[in-house]
Design a protein around this motif. Sequence first.
Motif, PDB file in Angstrom:
ATOM      1  N   GLN A 118      -2.694 -24.015 -11.323  1.00 29.55           N
ATOM      2  CA  GLN A 118      -3.188 -24.402 -12.608  1.00 29.55           C
ATOM      3  C   GLN A 118      -2.033 -24.330 -13.687  1.00 29.55           C
ATOM      4  N   ARG A 119      -1.315 -23.121 -13.910  1.00 29.31           N
ATOM      5  CA  ARG A 119      -0.598 -22.927 -14.891  1.00 29.31           C
ATOM      6  C   ARG A 119       0.600 -23.887 -14.849  1.00 29.31           C
ATOM      7  N   ALA A 122      -0.776 -27.456 -15.853  1.00 29.54           N
ATOM      8  CA  ALA A 122      -1.155 -27.297 -17.219  1.00 29.54           C
ATOM      9  C   ALA A 122       0.353 -27.419 -18.066  1.00 29.54           C
ATOM     10  N   ARG A 126       1.266 -30.640 -20.563  1.00 29.09           N
ATOM     11  CA  ARG A 126       1.271 -30.233 -22.071  1.00 29.09           C
ATOM     12  C   ARG A 126       2.562 -30.932 -22.719  1.00 29.09           C
TER      13      ARG A 126
END
Length: 309
Positions: A118-119, A122, A126
């Motif tokens: 997930q990190r 993202a 971003r």
Amino acid sequence: MCYSAQIEADFRKFEREYGAILSYRRFVELFWEKRQDGGWQKIPKAMRDAFRQPRTEEERELLELVTTADKEQANAFEAELFQQKTRLSGAERALATKPTKKAESDQRIATDKIARAQRNLADLQRNTPLDRDARIFPGHYAPVMIMKNGQRLIVPMRYQCRLPGWTEAMEKQKPGTYNARRDNLDKAWRKLFGFQHGLMVITRFYENVEREGENVVLEFSPQPSQDMLVACLWSYSRGSDGEADLFSFAAITDEPPPEVVAAGHDRCIVPIKPEYVDAWLVPDPHDLAAQYAILDDRERPFYEHRLAA
């Protein structure tokens, strides 16, 4: 040893402030290679995002490579998320009926991998830049300024030098070659020192330091805040047996200033003065004393430190 650094990745700043031009061929080769071999994340996000506003056909080609590889990475992270969420659901069902060590292990591992995926996803999607986008570690790639045919050139290189004559297997036995000690330049580094010099532009660096029996990471920032032209040595290794050609480099380190010693570390990068750029990039192998003099007459900012975020 300088195990991590915050680099300047915007090639337009290299053009504007240092008169350097981009080696498009080497960037294309690197982007293709890392897209294919699973090493895409070793190219810092800031280095990839530098091509988001292309001005030329060559820059548009690089942007297309970045966009395609980012999409492939996103698909891989989403597939990992699906796989680990399925694994987590299975583990939670097992724990609800008959707890086992395997189910507990699957739950823990899947939870950790879900959070990491997930990190990563993202970060990939971003648009707002963060400091960590430009941070490199050994094995990552960074733009390095060298001189070729009288022109300052920006070449992407791996931050871990493969010394001349080494194979991939040999470098794995000595993984610390991302730094070159000043007191060893005429020994282990003699085939590069006086021959192949480069400069990496950084804004801060990071070190592992022991505090009260535990390892902590400290961030060192020059005061006043400034770009630092870090002295480097670089090497070119021709690929064999299907292996891609490799440009790699090491940052030169020396005895640290008092404030770095007080913080608990025993080495420091060597930022050279702007007036020595060409003399450093075009060394005379018969006058190594002149190169040592450049390293000695270095920039000497005060390095503030704090615990790294």
